[in-house]
Design a protein around this motif. Structure first.
Motif, PDB file in Angstrom:
ATOM      1  N   GLN A  45      45.184  34.549  46.402  1.00  0.00           N
ATOM      2  CA  GLN A  45      43.852  34.195  45.922  1.00  0.00           C
ATOM      3  C   GLN A  45      43.722  32.680  45.837  1.00  0.00           C
ATOM      4  O   GLN A  45      44.412  32.033  45.051  1.00  0.00           O
ATOM      5  CB  GLN A  45      43.608  34.826  44.556  1.00  0.00           C
ATOM      6  CG  GLN A  45      43.514  36.334  44.589  1.00  0.00           C
ATOM      7  CD  GLN A  45      43.233  36.913  43.221  1.00  0.00           C
ATOM      8  OE1 GLN A  45      43.332  36.222  42.214  1.00  0.00           O
ATOM      9  NE2 GLN A  45      42.889  38.181  43.175  1.00  0.00           N
ATOM     10  N   LEU A  79      37.895  38.118  47.842  1.00  0.00           N
ATOM     11  CA  LEU A  79      38.062  38.128  46.396  1.00  0.00           C
ATOM     12  C   LEU A  79      36.984  38.996  45.760  1.00  0.00           C
ATOM     13  O   LEU A  79      35.902  39.170  46.325  1.00  0.00           O
ATOM     14  CB  LEU A  79      37.961  36.713  45.833  1.00  0.00           C
ATOM     15  CG  LEU A  79      38.905  35.658  46.399  1.00  0.00           C
ATOM     16  CD1 LEU A  79      38.588  34.305  45.798  1.00  0.00           C
ATOM     17  CD2 LEU A  79      40.354  36.030  46.133  1.00  0.00           C
ATOM     18  N   TYR A 179      36.548  35.106  36.298  1.00  0.00           N
ATOM     19  CA  TYR A 179      37.648  36.072  36.330  1.00  0.00           C
ATOM     20  C   TYR A 179      37.630  36.813  37.666  1.00  0.00           C
ATOM     21  O   TYR A 179      36.623  37.433  38.027  1.00  0.00           O
ATOM     22  CB  TYR A 179      37.527  37.072  35.181  1.00  0.00           C
ATOM     23  CG  TYR A 179      37.713  36.447  33.814  1.00  0.00           C
ATOM     24  CD1 TYR A 179      38.933  36.508  33.153  1.00  0.00           C
ATOM     25  CD2 TYR A 179      36.660  35.774  33.185  1.00  0.00           C
ATOM     26  CE1 TYR A 179      39.097  35.935  31.902  1.00  0.00           C
ATOM     27  CE2 TYR A 179      36.818  35.201  31.937  1.00  0.00           C
ATOM     28  CZ  TYR A 179      38.044  35.290  31.297  1.00  0.00           C
ATOM     29  OH  TYR A 179      38.210  34.716  30.063  1.00  0.00           O
ATOM     30  N   SER A 183      43.969  38.626  39.146  1.00  0.00           N
ATOM     31  CA  SER A 183      44.481  37.363  38.612  1.00  0.00           C
ATOM     32  C   SER A 183      44.557  37.451  37.095  1.00  0.00           C
ATOM     33  O   SER A 183      43.643  37.965  36.445  1.00  0.00           O
ATOM     34  CB  SER A 183      43.578  36.197  39.021  1.00  0.00           C
ATOM     35  OG  SER A 183      44.050  34.990  38.463  1.00  0.00           O
ATOM     36  N   ASN A 184      45.647  36.935  36.524  1.00  0.00           N
ATOM     37  CA  ASN A 184      45.839  37.003  35.081  1.00  0.00           C
ATOM     38  C   ASN A 184      45.041  35.940  34.326  1.00  0.00           C
ATOM     39  O   ASN A 184      44.700  36.128  33.163  1.00  0.00           O
ATOM     40  CB  ASN A 184      47.328  36.851  34.739  1.00  0.00           C
ATOM     41  CG  ASN A 184      48.162  37.991  35.278  1.00  0.00           C
ATOM     42  OD1 ASN A 184      47.690  39.130  35.331  1.00  0.00           O
ATOM     43  ND2 ASN A 184      49.389  37.705  35.674  1.00  0.00           N
ATOM     44  N   GLN A 185      44.774  34.815  34.962  1.00  0.00           N
ATOM     45  CA  GLN A 185      44.098  33.710  34.310  1.00  0.00           C
ATOM     46  C   GLN A 185      42.753  33.434  34.979  1.00  0.00           C
ATOM     47  O   GLN A 185      42.630  33.549  36.195  1.00  0.00           O
ATOM     48  CB  GLN A 185      44.962  32.439  34.362  1.00  0.00           C
ATOM     49  CG  GLN A 185      46.295  32.562  33.631  1.00  0.00           C
ATOM     50  CD  GLN A 185      46.111  32.710  32.130  1.00  0.00           C
ATOM     51  OE1 GLN A 185      45.153  32.196  31.555  1.00  0.00           O
ATOM     52  NE2 GLN A 185      47.033  33.412  31.492  1.00  0.00           N
ATOM     53  N   LYS A 187      39.573  31.162  36.417  1.00  0.00           N
ATOM     54  CA  LYS A 187      39.370  29.860  37.031  1.00  0.00           C
ATOM     55  C   LYS A 187      38.329  29.123  36.179  1.00  0.00           C
ATOM     56  O   LYS A 187      37.289  29.685  35.859  1.00  0.00           O
ATOM     57  CB  LYS A 187      38.878  29.999  38.472  1.00  0.00           C
ATOM     58  CG  LYS A 187      39.497  31.155  39.264  1.00  0.00           C
ATOM     59  CD  LYS A 187      41.001  31.153  39.293  1.00  0.00           C
ATOM     60  CE  LYS A 187      41.519  32.376  40.075  1.00  0.00           C
ATOM     61  NZ  LYS A 187      42.977  32.484  40.008  1.00  0.00           N
ATOM     62  N   TRP A 231      42.313  26.529  42.859  1.00  0.00           N
ATOM     63  CA  TRP A 231      43.211  27.458  42.173  1.00  0.00           C
ATOM     64  C   TRP A 231      43.830  28.401  43.182  1.00  0.00           C
ATOM     65  O   TRP A 231      43.169  28.891  44.084  1.00  0.00           O
ATOM     66  CB  TRP A 231      42.449  28.267  41.122  1.00  0.00           C
ATOM     67  CG  TRP A 231      41.829  27.432  40.063  1.00  0.00           C
ATOM     68  CD1 TRP A 231      40.636  26.764  40.135  1.00  0.00           C
ATOM     69  CD2 TRP A 231      42.350  27.154  38.762  1.00  0.00           C
ATOM     70  NE1 TRP A 231      40.386  26.101  38.973  1.00  0.00           N
ATOM     71  CE2 TRP A 231      41.416  26.317  38.093  1.00  0.00           C
ATOM     72  CE3 TRP A 231      43.509  27.532  38.083  1.00  0.00           C
ATOM     73  CZ2 TRP A 231      41.610  25.861  36.811  1.00  0.00           C
ATOM     74  CZ3 TRP A 231      43.694  27.084  36.799  1.00  0.00           C
ATOM     75  CH2 TRP A 231      42.756  26.266  36.178  1.00  0.00           C
ATOM     76  N   SER A 232      45.109  28.667  43.015  1.00  0.00           N
ATOM     77  CA  SER A 232      45.821  29.578  43.909  1.00  0.00           C
ATOM     78  C   SER A 232      46.699  30.487  43.078  1.00  0.00           C
ATOM     79  O   SER A 232      47.349  30.054  42.133  1.00  0.00           O
ATOM     80  CB  SER A 232      46.684  28.804  44.910  1.00  0.00           C
ATOM     81  OG  SER A 232      47.414  29.694  45.724  1.00  0.00           O
ATOM     82  N   GLY A 233      46.714  31.737  43.437  1.00  0.00           N
ATOM     83  CA  GLY A 233      47.575  32.656  42.714  1.00  0.00           C
ATOM     84  C   GLY A 233      47.003  34.053  42.694  1.00  0.00           C
ATOM     85  O   GLY A 233      45.907  34.300  43.096  1.00  0.00           O
TER      86      GLY A 233
END
Length: 233
Positions: A45, A79, A179, A183-185, A187, A231-233
């Motif tokens: 992501q 996404l 959200y 993803s846990n966090q 952006k 943001w990446s993850g």
């Protein structure tokens, strides 16, 4: 003579096997570098979130401003945005006379500022209630900004427009949390400025307070500040 020929053929066969093994190793290294180092991060992501406060325009009793949010999918995977929370804080910031600089601390603003408004997508107030059969679903939101799939290289823009009361000592900080499914966090992007930026009410020569406020128009310009990131993850 036949034994010598067999030995040569065996050696050639070993060499050929060695070449095949070497080729497999080279292919493995290339695959690892290409997909794990290069393509792998792009398949994760990857989101670019930019935000800023637009310049103020005069309005009755104060000004009108817009908080602009741009969300871009910079990866190679689709996404799915599931929730967006935006909060506007009012706070007062004074320079400390005995210090050269003071940090505009976002954590301090969240803890000490006043949350003037919060907007959540999807907003529970406007979502149909599945247990209420008599509800007028036509009055409920059937679509919400940001939410849903965001295809690769696709960008979504949204503007939060605000009417603000002019207060000489007041500042505003607006923050958006996006959200993404998986993803846990969230952006996060935000921006801050004086409530009405460099705009000042017109000076009324018969009003001492108006004259004092209007005199502030000659103060050094302040450029609205914001923070945005990839943001990446």
């Amino acid at each position: 003579m036949a034994e010598g020929k067999d030995s040569v053929l065996q050696i050639l066969e070993w060499i050929w096997r060695g070449v095949q093994i070497f080729a497999v190793l080279v292919a493995g290294v290339w695959t690892y570098q290409t997909f794990v180092w290069t393509e792998g991060p792009l398949l994760a992501q990857n989101v670019r979130l930019n935000s800023h406060l637009r310049a103020a325009t005069p309005a009755t009793g104060g000004c009108q401003r817009a908080f602009q949010v741009n969300l871009e999918n910079t990866g190679k995977s689709e996404l799915n945005v599931v929730k967006v929370v935006t909060v506007a804080y009012r706070f007062e910031l004074q320079r400390e006379p005995d210090k050269f600089a003071r940090l505009i601390d976002i954590d301090w603003i969240r803890a000490n500022g006043t949350a003037e408004w919060t907007k959540v997508f999807p907003d529970p107030k406007y979502q149909p209630d599945p247990e209420n059969k008599d509800e007028d679903k036509a009055k409920k939101a059937k679509w919400s900004p940001f939410l849903g799939p965001l295809r690769t290289t696709e960008t979504y823009n949204h503007s939060f427009d605000m009417l603000l009361r002019y207060e000489p000592e007041a500042w505003i900080y607006v923050e958006t949390e996006v959200y993404v499914e998986g993803s846990n966090q969230p952006k996060v992007g935000g921006a801050w400025d004086r409530v009405c930026g460099q705009w000042r009410p017109p000076v009324d020569p018969t009003d001492r307070l108006s004259v004092e406020i209007g005199a502030g128009a000659g103060m050094p310009a302040f450029v609205p500040a914001s923070f945005s990131a990839d943001w990446s993850g």
